[in-house]
Write a protein that holds these residues in place. Sequence first.
Motif, mmCIF file in Angstrom:
data_model
loop_
_atom_site.group_PDB
_atom_site.id
_atom_site.type_symbol
_atom_site.label_atom_id
_atom_site.label_comp_id
_atom_site.label_asym_id
_atom_site.label_seq_id
_atom_site.Cartn_x
_atom_site.Cartn_y
_atom_site.Cartn_z
ATOM 1 N N VAL A 156 -44.924 -16.868 9.897
ATOM 2 C CA VAL A 156 -44.671 -17.866 8.756
ATOM 3 C C VAL A 156 -43.182 -17.934 8.935
ATOM 4 O O VAL A 156 -42.445 -17.202 9.474
ATOM 5 C CB VAL A 156 -44.836 -17.127 7.565
ATOM 6 C CG1 VAL A 156 -46.398 -17.178 6.884
ATOM 7 C CG2 VAL A 156 -44.315 -15.783 7.081
ATOM 8 N N MET A 157 -42.688 -19.176 8.667
ATOM 9 C CA MET A 157 -41.131 -19.510 8.828
ATOM 10 C C MET A 157 -40.603 -20.368 7.654
ATOM 11 O O MET A 157 -41.031 -21.140 7.164
ATOM 12 C CB MET A 157 -40.872 -20.508 10.074
ATOM 13 C CG MET A 157 -40.947 -19.704 11.362
ATOM 14 S SD MET A 157 -40.963 -20.835 12.766
ATOM 15 C CE MET A 157 -39.492 -21.682 12.525
ATOM 16 N N PHE A 158 -39.468 -19.718 7.101
ATOM 17 C CA PHE A 158 -38.745 -20.207 6.281
ATOM 18 C C PHE A 158 -37.300 -20.384 6.249
ATOM 19 O O PHE A 158 -36.833 -19.687 7.336
ATOM 20 C CB PHE A 158 -39.015 -19.307 4.825
ATOM 21 C CG PHE A 158 -40.451 -19.390 4.135
ATOM 22 C CD1 PHE A 158 -40.838 -20.225 3.342
ATOM 23 C CD2 PHE A 158 -41.139 -18.287 4.758
ATOM 24 C CE1 PHE A 158 -42.192 -20.031 2.908
ATOM 25 C CE2 PHE A 158 -42.249 -18.053 4.292
ATOM 26 C CZ PHE A 158 -43.184 -19.190 3.418
ATOM 27 N N MET B 128 -47.374 -21.268 7.771
ATOM 28 C CA MET B 128 -46.322 -21.943 7.030
ATOM 29 C C MET B 128 -45.124 -22.062 7.749
ATOM 30 O O MET B 128 -44.408 -21.149 7.924
ATOM 31 C CB MET B 128 -45.970 -21.198 5.797
ATOM 32 C CG MET B 128 -47.300 -21.604 4.997
ATOM 33 S SD MET B 128 -46.829 -20.659 3.301
ATOM 34 C CE MET B 128 -48.395 -20.811 2.505
ATOM 35 N N ASP B 129 -44.829 -23.271 8.349
ATOM 36 C CA ASP B 129 -43.479 -23.585 8.696
ATOM 37 C C ASP B 129 -42.847 -24.384 7.806
ATOM 38 O O ASP B 129 -42.966 -25.512 7.403
ATOM 39 C CB ASP B 129 -43.485 -24.526 10.221
ATOM 40 C CG ASP B 129 -41.939 -24.670 10.428
ATOM 41 O OD1 ASP B 129 -41.193 -24.313 9.597
ATOM 42 O OD2 ASP B 129 -41.825 -25.310 11.630
ATOM 43 N N ALA B 130 -41.956 -23.727 6.711
ATOM 44 C CA ALA B 130 -41.421 -24.492 5.461
ATOM 45 C C ALA B 130 -39.834 -24.620 5.749
ATOM 46 O O ALA B 130 -39.102 -24.895 5.100
ATOM 47 C CB ALA B 130 -41.663 -23.496 4.429
ATOM 48 N N PHE C 295 -44.869 -27.646 3.859
ATOM 49 C CA PHE C 295 -44.698 -26.618 5.366
ATOM 50 C C PHE C 295 -45.841 -27.639 6.147
ATOM 51 O O PHE C 295 -47.002 -28.052 5.982
ATOM 52 C CB PHE C 295 -45.130 -25.266 4.977
ATOM 53 C CG PHE C 295 -46.668 -25.007 4.364
ATOM 54 C CD1 PHE C 295 -47.639 -25.241 5.169
ATOM 55 C CD2 PHE C 295 -46.739 -25.063 2.897
ATOM 56 C CE1 PHE C 295 -48.816 -24.667 4.559
ATOM 57 C CE2 PHE C 295 -48.154 -24.862 2.413
ATOM 58 C CZ PHE C 295 -49.063 -24.955 3.390
ATOM 59 N N PHE C 296 -45.492 -27.253 7.629
ATOM 60 C CA PHE C 296 -46.592 -27.465 8.656
ATOM 61 C C PHE C 296 -47.303 -26.060 8.913
ATOM 62 O O PHE C 296 -46.869 -25.104 8.826
ATOM 63 C CB PHE C 296 -45.778 -27.833 9.984
ATOM 64 C CG PHE C 296 -45.446 -29.517 9.791
ATOM 65 C CD1 PHE C 296 -46.105 -30.334 10.420
ATOM 66 C CD2 PHE C 296 -44.485 -29.833 8.836
ATOM 67 C CE1 PHE C 296 -45.939 -31.752 10.147
ATOM 68 C CE2 PHE C 296 -44.301 -31.184 8.787
ATOM 69 C CZ PHE C 296 -45.022 -32.173 9.497
ATOM 70 N N GLU D 244 -50.769 -29.608 10.728
ATOM 71 C CA GLU D 244 -51.336 -30.189 9.371
ATOM 72 C C GLU D 244 -49.994 -29.894 8.768
ATOM 73 O O GLU D 244 -49.289 -29.220 8.614
ATOM 74 C CB GLU D 244 -52.054 -29.173 8.884
ATOM 75 C CG GLU D 244 -53.002 -29.596 7.715
ATOM 76 C CD GLU D 244 -54.086 -28.696 7.306
ATOM 77 O OE1 GLU D 244 -55.168 -28.664 7.892
ATOM 78 O OE2 GLU D 244 -54.011 -27.974 6.499
ATOM 79 N N ASP D 245 -49.931 -31.372 8.047
ATOM 80 C CA ASP D 245 -48.587 -31.515 7.139
ATOM 81 C C ASP D 245 -49.296 -31.358 5.765
ATOM 82 O O ASP D 245 -49.982 -31.893 5.238
ATOM 83 C CB ASP D 245 -48.027 -32.934 7.243
ATOM 84 C CG ASP D 245 -46.945 -33.130 6.142
ATOM 85 O OD1 ASP D 245 -46.727 -32.229 5.387
ATOM 86 O OD2 ASP D 245 -46.267 -33.946 6.475
ATOM 87 N N THR D 246 -48.828 -30.383 4.871
ATOM 88 C CA THR D 246 -49.168 -29.757 3.664
ATOM 89 C C THR D 246 -48.181 -29.885 2.559
ATOM 90 O O THR D 246 -46.962 -29.496 2.946
ATOM 91 C CB THR D 246 -49.742 -28.237 3.912
ATOM 92 O OG1 THR D 246 -50.710 -28.257 4.709
ATOM 93 C CG2 THR D 246 -50.448 -27.869 2.386
ATOM 94 N N ARG D 247 -48.598 -30.477 1.662
ATOM 95 C CA ARG D 247 -47.799 -30.463 0.287
ATOM 96 C C ARG D 247 -48.219 -29.857 -0.785
ATOM 97 O O ARG D 247 -49.308 -30.471 -1.201
ATOM 98 C CB ARG D 247 -47.158 -31.926 0.158
ATOM 99 C CG ARG D 247 -46.374 -32.548 1.562
ATOM 100 C CD ARG D 247 -45.884 -33.876 1.382
ATOM 101 N NE ARG D 247 -45.816 -34.547 2.826
ATOM 102 C CZ ARG D 247 -45.370 -35.443 3.188
ATOM 103 N NH1 ARG D 247 -44.797 -36.146 2.260
ATOM 104 N NH2 ARG D 247 -45.327 -35.937 4.403
#
Length: 381
Positions: free
Chosen positions: A73-75, A171-173, A183-184, A197-200
């Motif tokens: 995961v990335m934030f 999650m790439d947020a 996040f992607f 996937e683009d998720t919102r």
Amino acid sequence: MQWDLILVGAGLANGLIAWRLQQVRPELNVLLIEQGEAAGGNHTWSFHHHDLSPEQHQWIAPLVAHSWPGYDVMFPSLTRHIDQPYYTLFSDRFAHRLTEALGDNLRLNCPVAAVSPQRVQLANGETLTARAVIDGRGQPDAPTQRCAWQLFVGQEWRLAHPHGLTRPLLMDATVPQCNAYRFFYLLPLSPDTLLIEDTRFSNAPALNRDDYRAAIKDYAAQRHWTLSALLREESGCLPLTLAGAPPPDSTAQQPCSGMRAGLFHAVTGYSLPLAVRLADAVAGLGIPDAPRVAALTHALAAQQWRSQGFFRLLNRMLFLAGQPDHRWRVMQRFYGLPDETIARFYAGNLTLSDKARILTGKPPVPVFQALRAAFNTGNEQ
Ligand SMILES: Cc1cc2nc3c(=O)[nH]c(=O)nc-3n(C[C@H](O)[C@H](O)[C@H](O)COP(=O)(O)OP(=O)(O)OC[C@H]3O[C@@H](n4cnc5c(N)ncnc54)[C@H](O)[C@@H]3O)c2cc1C
């Protein structure tokens, strides 16, 4: 009665029930009915290792298309690798396996007009009867609970060159938040194919697919990936429950499964682990007659509703407190918690100390807004 059990809708939940019954109760005469031309629709269904028991892993294994030993995961201020396996099913493989296993007991291109506990009315006028009918026709058009939404478009691309990922990036947020928690989500399917996937996580169920498609292209360009062929696209608008009454009405006699029964995780919108659990429970019933199956499905739905109160509280804090563009801070903080807490969060069985860990510490949203959101339960039961 013509059938022991009729399953209406060959989606994830009913497909898993049929699959499990075929393995452990082959003596039952089960019919799976689907309006579409294949079971399963167009989905990628993923789950975490601790979502299922070892036995459940075993029986679902033939349906699993990919697995990875861990994920990232990335934030903005946290990048983390989590050493917990992650698994994915594809609906085309699911359809293929079900077709092989069920033969003529899977009826495709067969829309159902009406469902009752022991009777199914097909759109062509034919009536079928069974000891029990399970309604698994998917997400109802309008939820009866207060909800926020998980909106996404996912595209499976072949790239001109290897992408270099060896495990999912869940999650790439680090991307612009667009008035949501955004996040992607990336699943590496082979060295040069990838689900992007683009998720919102949004307060409104408005999904503009073209925006998401353009954003996927931009994201790929930023990663220096050359998209060469679009292999598949899927999209979703999943309800994330904030508050309300348990679905379906517990006085109803109709057995339901999957999203229709409200059997999904309130924070992620994911239903696979509960669908697996329901499949095991149905397979464990002596004679699956309508009252028993209804009692079972309603008991599971009611138990889930009670046990997910904490997740609905988290949703209220996520969606009703603070700025939408700052929601990533809540998730970044969550991903700073121990691996086991994260695993139990996805599996839906947090301990009291997990809950305390999630709620204590420096709050990522303003305290008074968080409290107001927590108590903003409307008609919560
Ligand atoms: C694109 C997408 C990706 C998702 N990814 C995940 C994931 O990774 N992990 C996860 O756990 N969850 C995921 N979910 C959420 C959820 O688990 C899925 O929506 C899941 O498919 C729900 O299962 P279900 O059986 O309740 O409904 P569905 O799988 O939607 O099945 C319902 C079926 O009923 C059929 N049907 C409807 N009406 C009729 C009728 N009148 N007559 C006959 N048939 C009918 C439909 O055609 C459909 O095949 C995803 C959802 C979407 C939309």
